[in-house]
Design a protein around this motif. Sequence first.
Motif, short mmCIF file in Angstrom:
data_model
loop_
_atom_site.label_atom_id
_atom_site.label_comp_id
_atom_site.label_asym_id
_atom_site.label_seq_id
_atom_site.Cartn_x
_atom_site.Cartn_y
_atom_site.Cartn_z
N GLU A 48 82.59 40.27 15.26
CA GLU A 48 81.14 40.98 15.12
C GLU A 48 80.15 42.18 14.77
O GLU A 48 79.29 41.92 14.09
N VAL A 49 81.26 42.96 14.22
CA VAL A 49 80.90 43.93 13.53
C VAL A 49 80.85 43.64 11.69
O VAL A 49 82.09 43.14 11.08
N ASP A 50 79.63 43.78 11.59
CA ASP A 50 79.11 43.75 9.65
C ASP A 50 80.04 44.25 8.94
O ASP A 50 79.35 45.59 9.07
N PRO A 51 80.97 44.06 7.86
CA PRO A 51 81.71 45.11 7.32
C PRO A 51 80.21 45.81 6.16
O PRO A 51 80.56 47.02 6.42
N THR A 52 79.10 45.39 6.27
CA THR A 52 78.33 46.58 4.97
C THR A 52 77.52 47.28 6.31
O THR A 52 77.34 48.25 5.81
N ILE A 53 77.24 46.64 8.02
CA ILE A 53 76.36 47.62 8.36
C ILE A 53 77.62 48.54 8.82
O ILE A 53 77.01 49.45 8.44
N ALA A 54 78.90 48.30 8.22
CA ALA A 54 79.31 49.49 9.47
C ALA A 54 79.42 49.88 7.85
O ALA A 54 79.76 51.60 7.97
N ALA A 97 69.37 46.37 12.57
CA ALA A 97 69.24 46.96 13.60
C ALA A 97 70.14 46.81 14.76
O ALA A 97 70.56 47.36 15.67
N ASP A 98 70.26 45.87 14.93
CA ASP A 98 71.15 45.11 16.68
C ASP A 98 72.37 45.38 15.85
O ASP A 98 73.31 46.10 16.72
N GLY A 99 72.92 44.88 14.81
CA GLY A 99 74.99 45.66 13.99
C GLY A 99 74.07 47.34 14.63
O GLY A 99 75.86 47.92 15.24
N MET A 100 73.66 48.20 14.61
CA MET A 100 73.83 49.81 14.82
C MET A 100 74.12 50.09 15.70
O MET A 100 74.39 51.18 16.30
N VAL A 101 72.92 49.51 16.68
CA VAL A 101 72.51 49.81 18.30
C VAL A 101 74.40 49.22 18.43
O VAL A 101 74.54 50.19 18.92
N ASP A 102 74.73 48.04 18.39
CA ASP A 102 75.59 47.48 18.49
C ASP A 102 76.58 48.59 18.54
O ASP A 102 78.03 49.36 19.66
N THR A 103 77.43 49.77 17.48
CA THR A 103 78.32 49.18 17.49
C THR A 103 77.96 51.59 17.32
O THR A 103 79.26 51.75 18.83
N PHE A 104 77.32 51.70 17.44
CA PHE A 104 76.68 53.32 17.59
C PHE A 104 76.56 53.50 19.25
O PHE A 104 77.16 54.03 20.08
#
Lengths: 209, 209
Positions: A157-163, B190-197
């Motif tokens: 579920e990790v997006d490579p661009t956001i990562a 927003a969702d992606g950053m909250v999730d991974t962080f």
Amino acid sequence: MTPTTTSQKDERKFEDARKAILERAALLICEQGYEGTSMQQIAVSCGLTKAGLYHYVESKEELLADIMGWGMDIFEEQVLTPVQGIEDPLLRLEECMRRNVLLCTRGWSREITVILHEHQTLRNAAGRTINARKKKYVAFLEQSFREAIARKLVRPEVDPTIAAFSFLGTVLWIYKWFRKDGRLTDEQVADGMVDTFFNGIRPLERSAR
Amino acid sequence: MTPTTTSQKDERKFEDARKAILERAALLICEQGYEGTSMQQIAVSCGLTKAGLYHYVESKEELLADIMGWGMDIFEEQVLTPVQGIEDPLLRLEECMRRNVLLCTRGWSREITVILHEHQTLRNAAGRTINARKKKYVAFLEQSFREAIARKLVRPEVDPTIAAFSFLGTVLWIYKWFRKDGRLTDEQVADGMVDTFFNGIRPLERSAR
């Protein structure tokens, strides 16, 4: 060993003088802004006449492009090139983050980093070259995250661009807050960032290290 | 409802005109640099005479301070104030990240964010006020991480300062790369950053949500 010829010595002397000028100019541009800094001021701060300065650089635009190009050279030499050969994409990214953190905290001019990331003044061919080099880094990060996801080293579920941009923001914001005489050493910052960032993207059963 | 008096209407009109000037000025300063932008140019771009511009702002320094102050007002109103009352420190931080991401991606001038974070031109009392407001945010984040660690909602090995600045870097870097017409929506970011962080700092047995 190849004997050093006079012309090689001259060339090195020229290059050393040029880099000293770039550092001085970077300092002035950071303090006063690019538009607010004149070639005259840069010459004075280098102990040169204006004509002397033009012996080393053709124009203020070239000077700014050279500062940025120099910053990218050091970045590629110390961060990107050494990690590109690491086969495991997650280890590659971890080592990349560690090296990029240390580049932001150690022994080279903070001013060059500021100029590299905050000045969008160059709208010519030199500016496009710098942007292309920055984009190459983003593409490298995205590609490494994509590989890590494909190999199930990173959660699907990790997006490579956001990562990639979370990685960059975490690391590059450092020059805004890190102080060498602060509570944290640069090694602690590097370790802390690698720990939290990569634990956040690993598959949950792999989180424990 | 209190009837609107003429002087209230005038005041609102004055404030609206002033904000329009701040937005125009922010755009010019971003394009040309603070030193490279004259009050004359700002006046022209607002359709005002220079004397007309000075009716709204006292000086260029005041203008820059006002742009930054306005940016901090919006930030506090939309991010900091609404989350301060959330009792659970981890939920408080998550909501804070989400709101800060959306502030960086939505409906207000990107230029104001750039000026707020890239211009260190103000070395006077106004500059110190802005810096104090920024530091208040860092202190709020550090304190919330400290609380979350104390309540075992965050792993004990996480450093609150590194966490605070990783949070800030992740979020504030957004204005450098996010495009409204890009592949990702701001909600996804927003969702992606909250999730991974937050998965990166939670105790490992709590990582699964």
